[in-house]
Design a protein around this motif. Structure first.
Motif, PDB file in Angstrom:
ATOM      1  N   ASN A   1       1.001  -1.207  -0.039  1.00  0.00           N
ATOM      2  CA  ASN A   1       0.081  -0.035  -0.013  1.00  0.00           C
ATOM      3  C   ASN A   1       0.915   1.261  -0.127  1.00  0.00           C
ATOM      4  O   ASN A   1       0.460   2.246  -0.592  1.00  0.00           O
ATOM      5  CB  ASN A   1      -0.909   0.040   1.206  1.00  0.00           C
ATOM      6  N   LEU A   2       2.268   1.112   0.801  1.00  0.00           N
ATOM      7  CA  LEU A   2       2.890   2.440   0.987  1.00  0.00           C
ATOM      8  C   LEU A   2       3.615   2.588  -0.322  1.00  0.00           C
ATOM      9  O   LEU A   2       4.243   3.779  -0.564  1.00  0.00           O
ATOM     10  CB  LEU A   2       3.585   2.298   2.217  1.00  0.00           C
ATOM     11  N   CYS A   3       3.871   1.605  -1.179  1.00  0.00           N
ATOM     12  CA  CYS A   3       4.785   1.604  -2.215  1.00  0.00           C
ATOM     13  C   CYS A   3       4.146   1.753  -3.586  1.00  0.00           C
ATOM     14  O   CYS A   3       4.514   1.604  -4.571  1.00  0.00           O
ATOM     15  CB  CYS A   3       5.859   0.553  -2.534  1.00  0.00           C
ATOM     16  N   GLN A   4       2.853   1.803  -3.482  1.00  0.00           N
ATOM     17  CA  GLN A   4       1.910   1.626  -4.903  1.00  0.00           C
ATOM     18  C   GLN A   4       2.359   2.706  -5.814  1.00  0.00           C
ATOM     19  O   GLN A   4       2.565   3.868  -5.360  1.00  0.00           O
ATOM     20  CB  GLN A   4       0.481   1.401  -4.658  1.00  0.00           C
ATOM     21  N   MET A   5       1.900   2.322  -6.963  1.00  0.00           N
ATOM     22  CA  MET A   5       1.939   3.287  -8.140  1.00  0.00           C
ATOM     23  C   MET A   5       0.897   4.389  -7.948  1.00  0.00           C
ATOM     24  O   MET A   5      -0.307   4.067  -7.534  1.00  0.00           O
ATOM     25  CB  MET A   5       2.386   2.754  -9.567  1.00  0.00           C
ATOM     26  N   THR A   6       1.152   5.672  -8.515  1.00  0.00           N
ATOM     27  CA  THR A   6       0.116   6.383  -8.707  1.00  0.00           C
ATOM     28  C   THR A   6      -0.924   6.014  -9.614  1.00  0.00           C
ATOM     29  O   THR A   6      -0.941   5.220 -10.409  1.00  0.00           O
ATOM     30  CB  THR A   6       0.662   7.871  -9.422  1.00  0.00           C
ATOM     31  N   ARG A   7      -2.370   6.489  -9.401  1.00  0.00           N
ATOM     32  CA  ARG A   7      -3.431   6.116 -10.120  1.00  0.00           C
ATOM     33  C   ARG A   7      -3.834   7.167 -10.969  1.00  0.00           C
ATOM     34  O   ARG A   7      -4.850   7.081 -11.835  1.00  0.00           O
ATOM     35  CB  ARG A   7      -4.728   6.205  -9.109  1.00  0.00           C
ATOM     36  N   CYS A   8      -2.691   8.024 -11.627  1.00  0.00           N
ATOM     37  CA  CYS A   8      -3.056   9.045 -12.584  1.00  0.00           C
ATOM     38  C   CYS A   8      -3.689   8.241 -13.788  1.00  0.00           C
ATOM     39  O   CYS A   8      -2.874   7.278 -14.347  1.00  0.00           O
ATOM     40  CB  CYS A   8      -1.837   9.704 -12.946  1.00  0.00           C
ATOM     41  N   TRP A   9      -4.820   8.621 -14.275  1.00  0.00           N
ATOM     42  CA  TRP A   9      -5.190   7.891 -15.416  1.00  0.00           C
ATOM     43  C   TRP A   9      -4.734   7.895 -16.959  1.00  0.00           C
ATOM     44  O   TRP A   9      -5.014   7.487 -17.634  1.00  0.00           O
ATOM     45  CB  TRP A   9      -6.718   8.225 -15.575  1.00  0.00           C
ATOM     46  N   TYR A  10      -3.626   8.719 -16.847  1.00  0.00           N
ATOM     47  CA  TYR A  10      -2.954   8.936 -18.103  1.00  0.00           C
ATOM     48  C   TYR A  10      -1.824   8.004 -17.896  1.00  0.00           C
ATOM     49  O   TYR A  10      -1.503   7.350 -18.811  1.00  0.00           O
ATOM     50  CB  TYR A  10      -2.336  10.349 -18.390  1.00  0.00           C
TER      51      TYR A  10
ATOM     52  N   PRO B   1      10.615   7.972 -13.112  1.00  0.00           N
ATOM     53  CA  PRO B   1       9.314   7.485 -12.970  1.00  0.00           C
ATOM     54  C   PRO B   1       9.115   6.841 -11.676  1.00  0.00           C
ATOM     55  O   PRO B   1       8.006   6.413 -11.545  1.00  0.00           O
ATOM     56  CB  PRO B   1       9.168   6.501 -14.157  1.00  0.00           C
ATOM     57  N   GLY B   2       9.986   6.638 -10.819  1.00  0.00           N
ATOM     58  CA  GLY B   2       9.795   5.616  -9.622  1.00  0.00           C
ATOM     59  C   GLY B   2       8.711   6.522  -8.730  1.00  0.00           C
ATOM     60  O   GLY B   2       8.519   7.511  -8.587  1.00  0.00           O
ATOM     61  N   SER B   3       8.309   5.532  -7.738  1.00  0.00           N
ATOM     62  CA  SER B   3       7.278   6.057  -6.628  1.00  0.00           C
ATOM     63  C   SER B   3       8.010   6.100  -5.284  1.00  0.00           C
ATOM     64  O   SER B   3       7.594   6.894  -4.585  1.00  0.00           O
ATOM     65  CB  SER B   3       6.180   5.191  -6.592  1.00  0.00           C
ATOM     66  N   THR B   4       9.128   5.401  -5.100  1.00  0.00           N
ATOM     67  CA  THR B   4       9.464   5.510  -3.802  1.00  0.00           C
ATOM     68  C   THR B   4      11.430   5.588  -4.123  1.00  0.00           C
ATOM     69  O   THR B   4      11.928   5.582  -5.211  1.00  0.00           O
ATOM     70  CB  THR B   4       9.641   4.066  -3.171  1.00  0.00           C
ATOM     71  N   THR B   5      12.066   5.775  -2.920  1.00  0.00           N
ATOM     72  CA  THR B   5      13.424   5.956  -3.080  1.00  0.00           C
ATOM     73  C   THR B   5      14.266   4.820  -2.809  1.00  0.00           C
ATOM     74  O   THR B   5      15.429   4.555  -2.634  1.00  0.00           O
ATOM     75  CB  THR B   5      14.045   7.213  -1.786  1.00  0.00           C
ATOM     76  N   LEU B   6      13.453   3.763  -2.753  1.00  0.00           N
ATOM     77  CA  LEU B   6      14.054   2.399  -2.662  1.00  0.00           C
ATOM     78  C   LEU B   6      14.979   1.924  -3.831  1.00  0.00           C
ATOM     79  O   LEU B   6      14.679   2.125  -5.087  1.00  0.00           O
ATOM     80  CB  LEU B   6      13.048   1.259  -2.474  1.00  0.00           C
ATOM     81  N   ASP B   7      16.102   1.376  -3.637  1.00  0.00           N
ATOM     82  CA  ASP B   7      16.751   0.526  -4.805  1.00  0.00           C
ATOM     83  C   ASP B   7      15.894  -0.527  -5.323  1.00  0.00           C
ATOM     84  O   ASP B   7      15.015  -1.251  -4.811  1.00  0.00           O
ATOM     85  CB  ASP B   7      18.104   0.155  -4.311  1.00  0.00           C
ATOM     86  N   HIS B   8      16.273  -0.877  -6.478  1.00  0.00           N
ATOM     87  CA  HIS B   8      15.465  -2.023  -7.053  1.00  0.00           C
ATOM     88  C   HIS B   8      15.705  -3.254  -6.241  1.00  0.00           C
ATOM     89  O   HIS B   8      14.590  -3.938  -6.280  1.00  0.00           O
ATOM     90  CB  HIS B   8      15.987  -2.509  -8.444  1.00  0.00           C
ATOM     91  N   ASP B   9      16.751  -3.623  -5.718  1.00  0.00           N
ATOM     92  CA  ASP B   9      16.861  -4.766  -5.001  1.00  0.00           C
ATOM     93  C   ASP B   9      16.672  -4.492  -3.141  1.00  0.00           C
ATOM     94  O   ASP B   9      17.199  -5.398  -2.360  1.00  0.00           O
ATOM     95  CB  ASP B   9      18.277  -5.527  -5.055  1.00  0.00           C
TER      96      ASP B   9
ATOM     97  N   ILE C   1       9.971   7.740   7.234  1.00  0.00           N
ATOM     98  CA  ILE C   1       8.835   7.852   6.367  1.00  0.00           C
ATOM     99  C   ILE C   1       8.689   8.595   5.254  1.00  0.00           C
ATOM    100  O   ILE C   1       8.425   8.565   4.226  1.00  0.00           O
ATOM    101  CB  ILE C   1       7.407   7.250   7.168  1.00  0.00           C
ATOM    102  N   GLU C   2       9.038   9.956   5.675  1.00  0.00           N
ATOM    103  CA  GLU C   2       8.833  10.892   4.803  1.00  0.00           C
ATOM    104  C   GLU C   2       9.960  10.707   3.840  1.00  0.00           C
ATOM    105  O   GLU C   2       9.750  11.588   2.536  1.00  0.00           O
ATOM    106  CB  GLU C   2       8.982  12.464   5.563  1.00  0.00           C
ATOM    107  N   LYS C   3      11.005  10.139   3.792  1.00  0.00           N
ATOM    108  CA  LYS C   3      12.104   9.979   2.794  1.00  0.00           C
ATOM    109  C   LYS C   3      11.682   8.850   2.002  1.00  0.00           C
ATOM    110  O   LYS C   3      12.393   8.434   1.125  1.00  0.00           O
ATOM    111  CB  LYS C   3      13.396   9.839   3.465  1.00  0.00           C
ATOM    112  N   LEU C   4      10.658   8.084   2.110  1.00  0.00           N
ATOM    113  CA  LEU C   4      10.249   6.670   1.533  1.00  0.00           C
ATOM    114  C   LEU C   4      10.100   6.913  -0.086  1.00  0.00           C
ATOM    115  O   LEU C   4      10.312   6.357  -0.879  1.00  0.00           O
ATOM    116  CB  LEU C   4       9.362   5.983   2.073  1.00  0.00           C
ATOM    117  N   TRP C   5       9.228   8.109  -0.075  1.00  0.00           N
ATOM    118  CA  TRP C   5       8.838   8.268  -1.468  1.00  0.00           C
ATOM    119  C   TRP C   5       9.691   9.283  -2.121  1.00  0.00           C
ATOM    120  O   TRP C   5      10.091  10.113  -1.502  1.00  0.00           O
ATOM    121  CB  TRP C   5       7.293   9.072  -1.445  1.00  0.00           C
TER     122      TRP C   5
END
Lengths: 803, 320
Positions: free
Chosen positions: B115-124, B198-206, B189-193
């Motif tokens: 839920n916290l890492c989900q992608m945006t719902r922007c309809w475009y 195009p990413g949604s979070t600051t997480l590395d891929h792994d 938490i405020e640094k998570l996003w």
């Protein structure tokens, strides 16, 4: 009067377990989407991704290389060169619908006129997933062309013209000959009114939102084709399929299992999502000598489906301070693609709820219906939306303008064709029908059930402790009493005395199996358990509903009644040939049939079970049929007064039964959210056949109607003309959690048009409900919002403007 | 959808290894309610060859107070948060946020981390088959700016993108000052996003979130979600407020920008004061001082500014 009639019923008016309930509840019911024949292929057709675009170049090489792709049929494929589909105007069945004539439709064109129009290419593969993957791999270079989304813009001089040269169009070439209507002297009536004002109105473009997607499986049996389809019109689909394939209609059999939601949308076989996908499945099945299933996914369904037209406009109202409506002038702009079909239907529906139900004497209607880049219009979820909405809004406006109770405004203006309610019920009296004032009865019942008198208040006057505004709303209209001109229904008596109702499958989820069985049991005189409605395919000799839904129970009850009379006579005839002592010296008129026993009226205790008679009808035990008879109803005879205007057939339909609804809402001024806390639906159904079904239909209708008023709408990107919400997340139908309680009250005036005076319910509730939310919201916040859906943005901005 | 492989590693390290070795075409899947839908609609920049499920890794679920923290496993179902008596009594805003997320069925599948890492719902961004090559997909255009913005950002663009973060749990987590614990580090938490596109979070891929740590909380908190529907809906605007025992408030709005929006102006407004309706309204007004509508060519999102004010007012009053 209702009670007197009700006392006579043995099976009507009682609740039975739904005949289709267990299998639907347990998930064992079979729908068209459940049918995948062994060794089946799958087919998917491309849809235009832009509002108006032409293929400049298409590259299918990547799709061809995907494993499992069996065939790719492009727009330029020689196999489909010059292939056309039937249009609405090429067949006698629909020829009467319109005078407009459109050319045959190209089967797979290279140009799309709206986002979602089927075109371009068909992928044939071993699975649906491979079809989707391959379609995604097709590369197209598009030429985007000018488009227009708003019907008012479409009729402007500089608008792009969709079908240049079409002779049947008017104005700039985009406008369809629409509807103009005038009654009385509107201008004079406005001058004589205490107040004259204009309100904007808008109804969104909506989808039918069926649970089951359109899909068809075709399989050839030699030179004959069997079609398994999710359709509301099996007979018509067989007709169009035969025409498209160059077959005789007797070579096409359409089998319709249960349907996962139709709401009228699946009743229009002319649309590509019916005849087009059927043609694809049949063509592929023939060419590849394998069954083929052609499917539409959810997004494509949203984009390609015919829609309830987008309408906007304004209504000018002239009324007196006592609530008397003197004049109504309506100007609507409605949107349509593939111009012509049924759009005049939406237009005349814009005013006819005033002429049918009120004593308003001065009415004017101006409808501009224009081609746009929106999907074809169709009348699912009811063609009378606009008319009912307009009546509801005007009743509400007049009440709020003068601070009146809207139920009083309704009673004051109730009537028929410009005359008061006495005129209406004099017509009923002249024809031996009940004269009970249906609207008064409904309002009385509804007010009591709802607690209206203690809840109604001045606009914006009640703020609750939770910070929300409290509001109540009211709406009224006629109860549904429409009737198809012709239906055929068969009843067959089996060896054990049980009876089958014969007709094509046309499952709308309305509990028709149970309801019609109750009617048949009542009419024949056998227990309910001894009747069943096992629907047949398109080759069944009886077309029970045409169309179903809107006019189901009214039409069917009359057909079943007539067939039952013939069946009873046939049974009595047979009984008298048996020389049984119970019927000694009797003639047919001496006999009666009740609870499954035949007896002489003069000696009811000497009875013979129907099975003893039915068994003798079979010369051989293996012969699978017994006595059969066919009952035909040709015309619903209410032609009691001649209407000088209105419907194409010049007919008339005085509507004696009424309905009304009450809603309670809370509106949060901080967030614009509406909380619908209670709704009471009161419908005069004439006679209650199946109480559970009636209540279920009322609840379902309330939900559908509230959806249209509260949250449902297609959302377009105006720059690209593309639908942004073709899914169930962003296209927001209401859920069970969106309103807290719903109660249905059923009135029985015996005056709703069907056998014993029964009438329809469900669609009518859904059609009325949208306007009630405008009424309630205005009562809550004191601001008029007549452009729907009433989403939080509209409430917030209205409140901001109010400040 | 296309065929894909799904791996079921039994340790976080094993999962990270898969991800590291396949940096472009492998995605993490928790409950699957976001990524599977995205795959069905063909909207991911690259279609995943494989998904790495965290479902079989032990120790990633649960809600418990441990030492100075409340620990919530990243794979804990959202419904478990909604039903937790501990959360309802002490971390109220988080339980409320969970109960307003999606629907019971989706909450039984969806995870806290997802839920916290989900992608945006922007309809475009979400439009089928990547029809709009928006900036989040490497294009140069944010189509919302000339289109339909009714659910888009009111706090400006993020690298020319007007999309918003749709998470219901996010503002509650921010209000409660949570920390995301990953296999690599701890992230406030405020640094998570991420503001990155195009990413949604600051997480590395792994990088895999394993749990969330929330400092033990003894104050009052409240969540509110304004939406079109009561259920199965993303927020128009949502928000949470947590006021600790010392009277310090943390207030956060979401669905108003690409990342959850901490409302420090509102926090300052109520600091050290008794909460009243007028003070809460004042805080709401302060929170949206810098908000600006994007008119677009459809329904403007101007109304969201008013709703944001209202949401702030409600969550503050809810802590009274």
């Amino acid at each position: 009067m209702a009670d007197e009639y009700k006392d006579d019923f043995l099976y009507v008016g009682k609740d039975y377990r739904r005949k289709d309930g267990p299998e639907k509840a347990m998930g064992t019911a079979i729908y068209a989407s459940d049918i995948t024949l062994p060794n089946s292929l799958f087919a998917k057709v491309m849809t235009c991704p832009w509002a108006h675009a032409k293929i400049k170049k298409m590259d299918t090489s990547k799709a061809e290389k995907i494993e499992g792709v069996v065939d790719i049929i492009r727009y330029d494929d020689p196999r489909i060169k010059d292939t056309k589909l039937m249009s609405s105007w090429n067949h006698p069945f629909t020829a009467y619908l319109t005078e407009n004539v459109e050319e045959l439709k190209d089967f797979l064109p290279s140009e799309g006129f709206y986002d979602g129009e089927e075109m371009g290419v068909i992928i044939v593969a071993e699975s649906e997933d491979i079809c989707e993957e391959a379609m995604n791999a097709v590369e197209v270079e598009w030429e985007q062309l000018p488009f227009v989304l708003d019907p008012e813009d479409s009729i402007k001089k500089d608008a792009p013209i969709y079908y240049p040269g079409r002779e049947t169009m008017i104005g700039n070439g985009n406008e369809i000959p629409g509807c103009e209507f005038s009654m009385g002297d509107v201008d004079k009536a406005f001058k004589e009114s205490d107040e004259v004002w204009t309100v904007p109105v808008a109804e969104p473009m909506i989808n039918w939102v069926g649970a089951e997607m359109p899909q068809v499986t075709c399989n050839w049996e030699g030179e004959d084709v069997v079609v398994y389809a999710h359709t509301q019109q099996p007979y018509d689909l067989s007709l169009y399929t035969a025409a498209n394939l160059g077959l005789k209609q007797c070579q096409v059999k359409v089998i319709t299992p249960y349907s996962g939601g139709t709401f009228g949308e699946r009743a229009f076989v002319q649309h590509f999502n019916d005849q087009g996908i059927t043609y694809i499945a049949a063509m592929v099945a023939k060419q590849h000598k394998r069954p083929c299933k052609c499917f539409i996914n959810r997004a494509d369904q949203f984009r390609s489906a015919r829609s309830q037209c987008y309408m906007h406009g304004e209504i000018k109202i002239g009324a007196n301070k006592n609530g008397k409506i003197n004049a109504v002038s309506i100007k609507n702009f409605t949107s349509h693609q593939r111009a012509g079909l049924w759009i005049t239907g939406s237009a005349y529906s814009g005013y006819d709820h005033f002429t049918d139900n009120t004593c308003v004497q001065n009415i004017k209607m101006e409808d501009h219906c224009a081609v746009t880049s929106q999907p074809p219009g169709w009348w699912f979820r009811c063609e009378q939306n606009i008319g009912s909405y307009n009546l509801g809004i005007v009743n509400s406006e007049v009440a709020h303008k003068f601070g009146l109770d809207p139920t009083d405004v309704a009673i004051l203006n109730n009537g028929y064709e410009g005359h008061d309610v006495d005129y209406l019920y004099n017509i009923a009296k002249e024809h031996g029908l009940p004269t009970r004032d249906s609207l008064k009865a409904c309002i009385e019942t509804g007010k009591k059930a709802f607690g209206w008198d203690s809840k109604f208040h001045a606009d914006g006057a009640k703020k609750l402790p939770n910070g929300r505004y409290h509001g109540v709303g009211f709406i009224w209209d006629h109860a549904w009493n429409d009737n198809v001109n012709t239906i055929t229904v068969g009843l067959s008596l089996n060896q054990d005395g049980s009876v089958n109702i014969l007709g094509q499958r046309d499952d709308l989820g309305t509990n028709d199996k149970t309801t019609y069985s109750q009617i048949a049991a009542e009419c024949i005189g056998i227990p309910y358990e001894m009747v069943n409605y096992r629907c047949g395919d398109s080759t069944a000799p009886f077309q029970l509903k045409n169309p179903g839904g809107s006019m189901g129970v009214i039409s069917q009850s009359r057909g079943i009644m007539r067939a039952a009379k013939k069946l009873r006579t046939a049974i009595f005839d047979k009984a008298l040939t048996l020389n049984l002592p119970e019927f000694k010296d009797a003639v047919v008129d001496d006999l009666d049939l009740k609870e499954g026993y035949v007896f002489k009226k003069s000696a009811p205790n000497a009875k013979v079970h129907i099975s003893d008679i039915a068994a003798t009808c079979l010369p051989y035990a293996t012969q699978p049929w017994g006595i059969s008879c066919k009952g035909v109803i040709m015309v619903y005879d209410t032609n009691v007064t001649k209407r000088k205007w209105g419907y194409p057939d010049g007919g008339t339909r005085p509507r004696f039964a009424r309905q009304c609804h009450f809603i309670e809402v809370e509106v949060d001024p901080d967030t614009g959210e509406i909380f619908m806390t209670n709704i009471n639906n009161v419908v005069d159904v004439g006679v209650v056949i199946s109480p559970k079904s009636c209540r279920g239909q009322a609840y379902g209708g309330a939900m559908q109607g509230l959806g249209r008023a509260y949250s449902e709408e297609y959302i377009y990107d105006k720059t690209y003309g593309v639908i942004l919400n073709p899914d169930l997340q962003e296209y927001k139908i209401v859920t069970m959690l969106d309103f807290e309680t719903a109660e249905a009250e059923l009135e029985e005036s015996h005056n709703a048009g069907g056998e014993w005076g029964c009438g329809g319910i469900g669609e009518d509730v859904a059609t009325l409900i949208p306007a009630i939310l405008s009424d309630a919201v205005r009562n809550a916040i004191g601001v008029s919002i007549t452009e729907q859906p009433i989403t939080p943005d509209k409430i917030i901005m209205a409140l901001k403007d109010k400040k | 959808m296309k065929n894909f492989k799904q791996y079921y590693p039994t340790t976080v390290d094993e999962a990270a290894k898969y991800l590291k070795e396949n940096p472009k075409d492998t995605y993490i899947v928790g409950g699957g309610t976001d990524v599977i839908g995205a795959m069905k609609d063909f909207i991911l920049p690259t279609y995943p060859v494989a998904l790495v499920s965290l479902d079989k890794i032990p120790g990633l679920t649960g809600i418990k107070e441990e030492g100075d923290y409340l620990i919530i496993g990243a794979m804990t179902k959202v419904e478990d948060l909604a039903m937790s008596d501990l959360l309802k009594s002490k971390y109220t805003c988080l339980a409320e946020a969970a109960s307003r997320t999606a629907s019971p069925h989706l909450r039984e599948s969806g995870t806290v981390g997802g839920n916290l890492c989900q992608m945006t719902r922007c309809w475009y961004f979400r439009h089928n088959n990547n029809q709009f090559d928006c900036v989040r997909k490497g294009g140069s255009t944010c189509y919302a700016l000339t289109g339909e913005t009714r659910f888009h950002s009111i706090f400006g663009l993020t690298k020319m993108c007007a999309a918003v973060n749709p998470s219901d749990l996010a503002p509650a987590m921010v209000a409660l000052n949570a920390v995301a614990v990953t296999n690599k580090k701890e992230i406030p938490i405020e640094k998570l996003w991420s503001f990155a596109v195009p990413g949604s979070t600051t997480l590395d891929h792994d990088e895999i979130i394993t749990s969330f740590k929330i400092p033990k909380f003894t104050g009052k908190s409240c969540f509110y979600k304004a939406s079109v529907r009561r259920t199965i809906d993303f927020p128009i605007v949502n928000g949470a407020c947590a006021i600790d025992a010392s009277g310090n408030a943390r207030i956060c709005l979401n669905a108003v920008a690409m990342t959850p929006h901490r409302c420090t102006e509102a926090e300052e407004t109520i600091k050290g004061k008794s909460i009243t309706e007028s003070l809460a309204a004042e805080a709401g007004a302060a929170a949206v001082q810098k908000a600006k509508a994007i008119p677009g060519t459809g329904t403007s999102n101007e109304y969201k500014i008013e709703i944001a004010k209202g949401v702030i007012k409600k969550v503050i009053l809810g802590c009274k």
